[in-house]
Motif scaffolding. Structure first.
Motif, PDB file in Angstrom:
ATOM      1  N   UNK A 103      69.236 -53.788  21.223  1.00 56.20           N
ATOM      2  CA  UNK A 103      69.562 -52.850  21.162  1.00 56.20           C
ATOM      3  C   UNK A 103      71.241 -52.735  22.448  1.00 56.20           C
ATOM      4  N   UNK A 104      70.107 -55.140  23.579  1.00 52.86           N
ATOM      5  CA  UNK A 104      70.996 -55.156  24.049  1.00 52.86           C
ATOM      6  C   UNK A 104      72.253 -55.888  24.175  1.00 52.86           C
ATOM      7  N   UNK A 105      72.153 -56.705  22.794  1.00 50.09           N
ATOM      8  CA  UNK A 105      72.973 -57.026  21.669  1.00 50.09           C
ATOM      9  C   UNK A 105      74.560 -56.020  21.390  1.00 50.09           C
ATOM     10  N   UNK A 106      74.070 -54.841  21.081  1.00 53.70           N
ATOM     11  CA  UNK A 106      74.804 -54.007  20.214  1.00 53.70           C
ATOM     12  C   UNK A 106      75.139 -52.875  22.670  1.00 53.70           C
ATOM     13  N   UNK A 107      74.339 -53.270  23.041  1.00 55.09           N
ATOM     14  CA  UNK A 107      75.450 -52.394  24.226  1.00 55.09           C
ATOM     15  C   UNK A 107      76.058 -53.528  25.335  1.00 55.09           C
ATOM     16  N   UNK A 108      75.538 -54.605  25.131  1.00 51.35           N
ATOM     17  CA  UNK A 108      76.750 -55.670  25.715  1.00 51.35           C
ATOM     18  C   UNK A 108      77.848 -56.009  25.333  1.00 51.35           C
ATOM     19  N   UNK A 109      78.108 -55.632  23.907  1.00 49.47           N
ATOM     20  CA  UNK A 109      79.081 -55.713  22.918  1.00 49.47           C
ATOM     21  C   UNK A 109      79.797 -54.372  23.023  1.00 49.47           C
ATOM     22  N   UNK A 110      79.168 -53.089  23.693  1.00 51.90           N
ATOM     23  CA  UNK A 110      80.043 -51.807  24.018  1.00 51.90           C
ATOM     24  C   UNK A 110      80.115 -52.250  24.909  1.00 51.90           C
ATOM     25  N   UNK A 111      79.693 -52.802  26.181  1.00 47.68           N
ATOM     26  CA  UNK A 111      80.259 -52.206  27.225  1.00 47.68           C
ATOM     27  C   UNK A 111      81.108 -53.201  27.833  1.00 47.68           C
ATOM     28  N   UNK A 112      81.225 -55.042  27.129  1.00 47.21           N
ATOM     29  CA  UNK A 112      81.985 -55.940  27.607  1.00 47.21           C
ATOM     30  C   UNK A 112      83.442 -55.739  26.611  1.00 47.21           C
ATOM     31  N   UNK A 113      83.450 -55.801  25.644  1.00 48.30           N
ATOM     32  CA  UNK A 113      84.340 -55.683  24.869  1.00 48.30           C
ATOM     33  C   UNK A 113      84.971 -54.189  24.687  1.00 48.30           C
ATOM     34  N   UNK A 114      86.296 -54.446  25.257  1.00 45.76           N
ATOM     35  CA  UNK A 114      87.287 -53.873  25.933  1.00 45.76           C
ATOM     36  C   UNK A 114      87.359 -52.519  24.441  1.00 45.76           C
ATOM     37  N   UNK A 115      88.202 -53.519  23.251  1.00 44.60           N
ATOM     38  CA  UNK A 115      88.116 -52.306  21.870  1.00 44.60           C
ATOM     39  C   UNK A 115      87.004 -51.240  21.588  1.00 44.60           C
ATOM     40  N   UNK A 116      86.078 -51.297  22.144  1.00 42.33           N
ATOM     41  CA  UNK A 116      84.358 -51.515  21.317  1.00 42.33           C
ATOM     42  C   UNK A 116      84.051 -50.009  23.191  1.00 42.33           C
ATOM     43  N   UNK A 117      84.565 -50.447  23.619  1.00 45.81           N
ATOM     44  CA  UNK A 117      84.709 -49.535  25.446  1.00 45.81           C
ATOM     45  C   UNK A 117      85.143 -48.509  24.896  1.00 45.81           C
ATOM     46  N   UNK A 118      86.550 -49.023  24.910  1.00 43.87           N
ATOM     47  CA  UNK A 118      87.686 -47.884  24.515  1.00 43.87           C
ATOM     48  C   UNK A 118      86.466 -46.798  23.012  1.00 43.87           C
ATOM     49  N   UNK A 119      86.772 -47.160  22.615  1.00 41.88           N
ATOM     50  CA  UNK A 119      86.102 -46.753  20.790  1.00 41.88           C
ATOM     51  C   UNK A 119      85.058 -45.876  21.280  1.00 41.88           C
ATOM     52  N   UNK A 120      83.978 -45.905  22.480  1.00 45.49           N
ATOM     53  CA  UNK A 120      82.286 -45.752  23.384  1.00 45.49           C
ATOM     54  C   UNK A 120      82.738 -44.131  23.350  1.00 45.49           C
ATOM     55  N   UNK A 121      84.061 -44.337  24.104  1.00 49.38           N
ATOM     56  CA  UNK A 121      84.532 -42.782  24.421  1.00 49.38           C
ATOM     57  C   UNK A 121      84.338 -41.538  23.769  1.00 49.38           C
ATOM     58  N   UNK A 122      84.874 -41.672  22.328  1.00 51.32           N
ATOM     59  CA  UNK A 122      85.005 -40.903  21.188  1.00 51.32           C
ATOM     60  C   UNK A 122      83.436 -40.889  20.619  1.00 51.32           C
ATOM     61  N   UNK A 123      82.144 -41.853  21.113  1.00 51.11           N
ATOM     62  CA  UNK A 123      81.188 -41.430  20.258  1.00 51.11           C
ATOM     63  C   UNK A 123      79.996 -40.962  21.603  1.00 51.11           C
ATOM     64  N   UNK A 124      80.258 -41.235  23.129  1.00 49.31           N
ATOM     65  CA  UNK A 124      79.930 -40.031  23.808  1.00 49.31           C
ATOM     66  C   UNK A 124      80.377 -38.886  24.075  1.00 49.31           C
TER      67      UNK A 124
END
Lengths: 194, 194
Positions: A103-124
């Motif tokens: 979970x830490x690994x996943x969330x660290x990626x989502x919260x720090x990698x710009x492309x994943x940060x952007x993509x997260x908005x769609x999931x949220x």
DNA sequence: TTGCTCCTGGCACTGGGTGCCACTAGCCTC
DNA sequence: GAGGCTAGTGGCACCCAGTGCCAGGAGCAA
């Protein structure tokens, strides 16, 4: 039907490969081909499992949203709305100790990698829809009205802030951070000066 | 140095072309080449003006963030933190009547087109950083701590919810929606049952 | 005129994502 | 066992966003 000796199915293998590669070399520096090859499938099949490269880090997110929705529908109507939402978030994110590293690994990626940060908005957005509908049921309003939207967006803000604070300090407990964030929200930010 | 007869510079022409094309045909269905051609420049030059296709709808966002930061730094320290942030948001988004149609067009795209919705997270992160730093100054905390993050994320949630509600109902006033959202937030959601 | 700088456009390349088709494995039916 | 159906897979070709590189042209200075 092909499985490895470990018995892990292809979908999970892809997710593990993605998390590992993205963590060690960065999301942008890893191509979809590499993830696919590491997982032992073709690039074409990779994109059948996950519609985008970013989705590979989210696991089975639809199930996550589904659980949240069921919890909210089954919630005690007499309880304060924010308390219900907080409990639902805590329940859905109540991982066992064994799952915390992933979970830490996943969330660290989502919260720090710009492309994943952007993509997260769609999931949220899927989460927001579910929460807004719940609030709309409680207040007999349109889910698109200001209050349902606002509650959905700000409770999600509480959840992501809790995740970020939890990531920043290894020693804290995720559930504690969640409750702290929701307490601030429900109390009109009592810790703030003024 | 080339200008059209209207005297509009290339950057603005690109933005106008992008808003128009994306609105009429959808963000994904319009290629960067088409935007460039409509604006009378080459595709290569388009990507020098705006680093991504999505950025073309945001205009000069850096200036926006800069203004917000200056307002927060200059704010009265005795005032409640949320009131300061609300006022800064309202000030920065205080458009004249003449600009409202373009603002609507822009915000409708950003809030409804998935690709732009995703991209917006990257722009919002810049705002969050500025707000979190302001809160950290007020509370003598680390900007990465829970409270600054939470205040930044939830005030932004208030702002975007206000925008969405304003878009959904043509007759409302953007400033009013902003104040209503911030009042709910600061008061611990008084309109919520329970 | 020569040289410098800045802006522009063209070209080729990488990589994400998709539509199409061919192949194979299983399985059902006769 | 033969034929036919279906689902999963991989390969191929394509579109498009974004980038590095280089060649031109406009403007300006000496």
């Amino acid at each position: 039907m092909t499985q490895t000796a470990t018995g892990e199915d292809a979908r999970s293998r892809v997710e593990r490969a993605a998390l590992e590669l993205f963590t060690s070399r960065g999301f942008d520096a890893v191509t979809a081909d590499e993830v696919a090859e590491t997982a032992g499938i073709s690039r074409r099949t990779f994109f059948r499992y996950y519609p985008t490269k970013a989705d590979a880090v989210w696991g089975d997110f639809a199930a996550h949203v589904g659980r949240l929705e069921r919890l909210l529908r089954a919630a005690d109507g007499a309880r304060p709305v924010l308390a219900t939402i907080c409990a639902a978030y805590a329940e859905v994110n109540g991982y066992g100790d064994a799952d915390l590293p992933v979970l830490r690994q996943r969330m660290r990626l989502i919260l720090t990698e710009p492309a994943l940060q952007a993509h997260s908005q769609l999931r949220y957005a899927e989460i927001d829809r579910v929460v807004a509908e719940h609030v709309a049921r409680c207040t007999a309003e349109d889910p698109a009205a200001l209050l349902p939207r606002l509650v959905a967006a700000s409770t999600r803000a509480a959840a992501t802030s809790a995740f970020a604070a939890w990531l920043a300090d290894e020693r804290t407990d995720l559930g504690d951070q969640l409750r702290r964030a929701f307490d601030e929200l429900a109390g009109g930010f009592p810790s703030l000066p003024g």
